[in-house]
Design an enzyme around this catalytic site. Structure first.
Site, short mmCIF file in Angstrom:
data_model
loop_
_atom_site.label_atom_id
_atom_site.label_comp_id
_atom_site.label_asym_id
_atom_site.label_seq_id
_atom_site.Cartn_x
_atom_site.Cartn_y
_atom_site.Cartn_z
N ARG A 51 -7.78 -1.13 -6.87
CA ARG A 51 -8.19 0.10 -6.23
C ARG A 51 -7.22 1.24 -6.57
NH1 ARG A 51 -12.74 1.85 -4.89
NH2 ARG A 51 -12.64 3.60 -3.48
N ARG A 57 -2.95 -10.81 -4.81
CA ARG A 57 -2.91 -9.36 -5.00
C ARG A 57 -1.92 -8.69 -4.07
NH1 ARG A 57 -8.82 -7.08 -5.74
NH2 ARG A 57 -7.55 -5.24 -5.96
N ASN A 60 0.80 -1.22 0.00
CA ASN A 60 0.00 0.00 0.00
C ASN A 60 0.84 1.28 0.00
OD1 ASN A 60 -2.27 -1.52 -0.22
ND2 ASN A 60 -2.87 -1.37 1.95
N ARG A 74 -17.02 1.71 -1.42
CA ARG A 74 -15.72 2.37 -1.52
C ARG A 74 -15.88 3.71 -2.24
NH1 ARG A 74 -10.99 -1.98 -1.78
NH2 ARG A 74 -10.03 -0.27 -0.66
N CYS A 88 -10.94 -4.86 -3.48
CA CYS A 88 -11.58 -5.93 -2.71
C CYS A 88 -13.03 -5.58 -2.39
CB CYS A 88 -10.82 -6.14 -1.40
SG CYS A 88 -9.28 -7.03 -1.63
C1 EPZ Z 1 -6.72 1.85 1.82
O1 EPZ Z 1 -7.94 1.82 1.09
C2 EPZ Z 1 -6.11 0.48 1.66
N1 EPZ Z 1 -5.89 0.23 0.24
C3 EPZ Z 1 -7.01 -0.58 2.26
O2 EPZ Z 1 -6.31 -1.82 2.22
C4 EPZ Z 1 -7.32 -0.24 3.71
O3 EPZ Z 1 -8.28 -1.15 4.21
C5 EPZ Z 1 -7.86 1.18 3.83
O4 EPZ Z 1 -6.94 2.12 3.20
C6 EPZ Z 1 -8.05 1.63 5.26
O5 EPZ Z 1 -6.83 1.56 5.95
C7 EPZ Z 1 -4.81 0.71 -0.36
O6 EPZ Z 1 -3.97 1.36 0.24
C8 EPZ Z 1 -4.63 0.38 -1.81
P1 EPZ Z 1 -9.88 4.83 2.73
P2 EPZ Z 1 -8.68 3.18 0.74
O7 EPZ Z 1 -10.06 5.82 1.64
O8 EPZ Z 1 -7.69 4.23 0.52
C9 EPZ Z 1 -14.50 6.06 3.38
C10 EPZ Z 1 -5.88 -4.03 1.69
O9 EPZ Z 1 -6.39 -5.08 2.19
N2 EPZ Z 1 -14.27 6.99 2.24
O10 EPZ Z 1 -8.96 5.14 3.85
O11 EPZ Z 1 -9.65 2.87 -0.34
C11 EPZ Z 1 -14.49 4.61 2.92
O12 EPZ Z 1 -15.75 4.21 2.44
C12 EPZ Z 1 -6.77 -2.85 1.36
O13 EPZ Z 1 -4.68 -3.90 1.43
C13 EPZ Z 1 -15.25 7.89 1.92
O14 EPZ Z 1 -16.33 7.94 2.53
O15 EPZ Z 1 -9.47 3.42 2.09
C14 EPZ Z 1 -14.04 3.91 4.17
O16 EPZ Z 1 -15.13 3.68 5.01
C15 EPZ Z 1 -8.22 -3.19 1.46
N3 EPZ Z 1 -15.03 8.76 0.88
C16 EPZ Z 1 -13.11 4.91 4.87
O17 EPZ Z 1 -13.41 6.17 4.28
C17 EPZ Z 1 -13.86 8.73 0.16
O18 EPZ Z 1 -13.72 9.55 -0.78
C18 EPZ Z 1 -11.62 4.63 4.69
O19 EPZ Z 1 -11.32 4.48 3.31
C19 EPZ Z 1 -12.86 7.82 0.53
C20 EPZ Z 1 -13.10 6.95 1.58
#
Ligand code: EPZ
Length: 418
Positions: free
Chosen positions: A93, A397, A23, A122, A117
């Site tokens: 992603r 992945r 990540n 998302r 995933c």
């Molecule tokens: C990153 O995803 C990671 N992926 C995820 O890891 C990880 O679970 C996640 O961060 C949380 O730590 C990568 O780094 C590629 P977020 P990301 O934006 O960036 C909400 C793995 O297993 N949200 O921090 O997509 C969202 O719905 C993967 O390696 C909004 O509402 O996660 C979630 O509830 C799976 N609006 C929360 O924020 C937005 O515009 C956190 O999402 C963006 C997010």
């Protein structure tokens, strides 16, 4: 189609080397397009998500040279396309990191809507909010996110939710904007800091990464760099939890113990032992783990990406434990598979109650996502009898050579054709 055949029952004992963080690698690779000079990256994990991203970058004209399995040079001086929509990129992603990077440098990007995933809704509203605040036009049309700007101008952006992806994307888009950008309520994950360090090594001016206020003063251009990606916090945590679940004794090398403080605290509550020394963590447990409660939250809280692996420990812990998943609403799918192995877990909404059982029994199970897959490997390793684990493409992945690493610790796990 391939599957894992796991014969359970062996405690994990020995040493394991952790690879570069997936990540962190994904945004760092994407950010490499922001200079015309050659970028050299070390400690890159060889996993499907990074390979798909590299392939998509080659398709738009980036010259990618693998100097060995974990080292790569990238030169983006001849980018021919600002539209990224190949079939594979839609499945990951991190495709959306190319939006921030290309928009930041070329003021224009069109990238297929991201996949990733199946762990919950998302949303990308915070990314879009950030791009717009910097002066970009953003439209979603025909499965593409299209962004364009005459000029990008620094702005004061308050994030409504703490988002790793949005923090990273806005940081990249702002690096060459005119003036100063302030991102408030930003994500503090180690990979956010790693990207900021990478961009700073290319001449960016980013301060505050790792806190909840990031300040970026736009620079005119970025230059070449040589950079080594941080070790994978989640891979290290996966082996820590596997050691506890199997009542084993494992030394984990090439990790940053500080990134795992929250997990270490939970492992101590579970009755495990942890000893840190430099870039290694020694984890062991001689008895049945204790019950405990876990609530996932953004860094430095308990990582959602370790929740399923911790769930396996709690499934066989002494007593009743509760996990509250506050990030992804569909991240308890693995509990159905664990119940098919004899666990007693009731999951409803964002909460799951684990009534600890004495042991798990091998069974055919299916990985619903990357971390669920890792959890089910651990479950197979501690179960009595044989487990067949399907849907390995999820695991590929994000984990490099995972079966070999577990085998070296004494697990009986083989990848076989279905
Ligand atoms: C990153 O995803 C990671 N992926 C995820 O890891 C990880 O679970 C996640 O961060 C949380 O730590 C990568 O780094 C590629 P977020 P990301 O934006 O960036 C909400 C793995 O297993 N949200 O921090 O997509 C969202 O719905 C993967 O390696 C909004 O509402 O996660 C979630 O509830 C799976 N609006 C929360 O924020 C937005 O515009 C956190 O999402 C963006 C997010």
């Amino acid at each position: 189609m391939e599957q894992y055949a796991i014969k359970g029952g062996n405690p994990l004992v020995g040493e394991v080397e952790i690879g570069g963080a997936k990540n962190a690698a994904l945004p760092i690779l994407a950010a490499s397009v922001m200079t015309d000079e050659t970028v050299y990256i070390e400690n890159m994990p060889d996993v499907r998500d990074t390979n798909v991203l590299l392939c998509a970058m080659e398709n738009i004209g980036v010259i990618v040279k693998r100097t060995d399995r974990h080292k790569v040079t990238l030169n983006a001086s001849n980018i021919s396309e600002l539209v990224v929509e190949d079939e594979n990129i839609k499945k990951i992603r991190a495709s959306y990191y190319l939006i921030g990077a290309l928009l930041g440098k070329y003021k224009h990007a069109e990238v297929a809507l991201p996949g990733g995933c199946d762990i919950g809704c998302r949303a990308i509203d915070q990314h879009i909010k950030g791009f717009r605040a910097l002066g970009a036009d953003v439209k979603i049309e025909h499965g593409l996110i299209k962004t364009q700007a005459e000029h990008l101008r620094g702005s004061h952006i308050y994030m409504d939710v703490v988002s790793v992806g949005a923090t990273i994307n806005i940081m990249m888009a702002a690096v060459m904007a005119e003036g100063t950008t302030i991102i408030e309520n930003s994500a503090k994950e180690p990979h956010v800091v790693d990207l900021a360090n990478f961009l700073n090594s290319m001449g960016a001016n980013i301060k505050g990464a790792g806190t909840d206020v990031i300040r970026i003063v736009g620079v005119e251009k970025l230059h070449k760099t040589e950079y080594s990606i941080i070790p994978d916090q989640i891979e290290a945590g996966t082996f820590m939890l596997a050691a506890i679940a199997s009542k084993g004794d494992v030394v984990i090398h090439n990790c940053i113990p500080e990134h795992l403080d929250c997990l270490t605290a939970k492992i101590l509550e579970m009755g495990g032992e942890v000893e840190e020394s430099g870039d290694s963590i020694h984890v062991w447990c001689n008895s049945r783990p204790n019950k405990t409660n876990i609530k996932t939250s953004p860094y430095p809280g308990f990582p959602t990406d370790l929740q399923p692996q911790a769930g396996v420990v709690l499934a066989v812990a002494d007593g009743t434990s509760i996990i509250n998943e506050s990030i992804w609403e569909s991240r308890f799918q693995y509990t159905t598979e664990l119940n098919n192995m004899g666990a007693n877990i009731t999951a409803q909404g964002k909460t799951a109650v684990f009534e600890g059982v004495d042991c798990l029994l091998g069974a055919p199970v299916y990985a619903s996502d990357l971390r669920a897959g890792a959890a089910l490997i651990i479950a197979g390793i501690i179960a009595s009898g044989e487990t067949q684990l399907f849907n390995l493409d999820h695991i590929d992945r994000g984990y490099e050579n995972i079966e070999e690493k577990f085998r070296n610790l004494g697990a009986n796990i083989k990848r076989v054709k279905e």
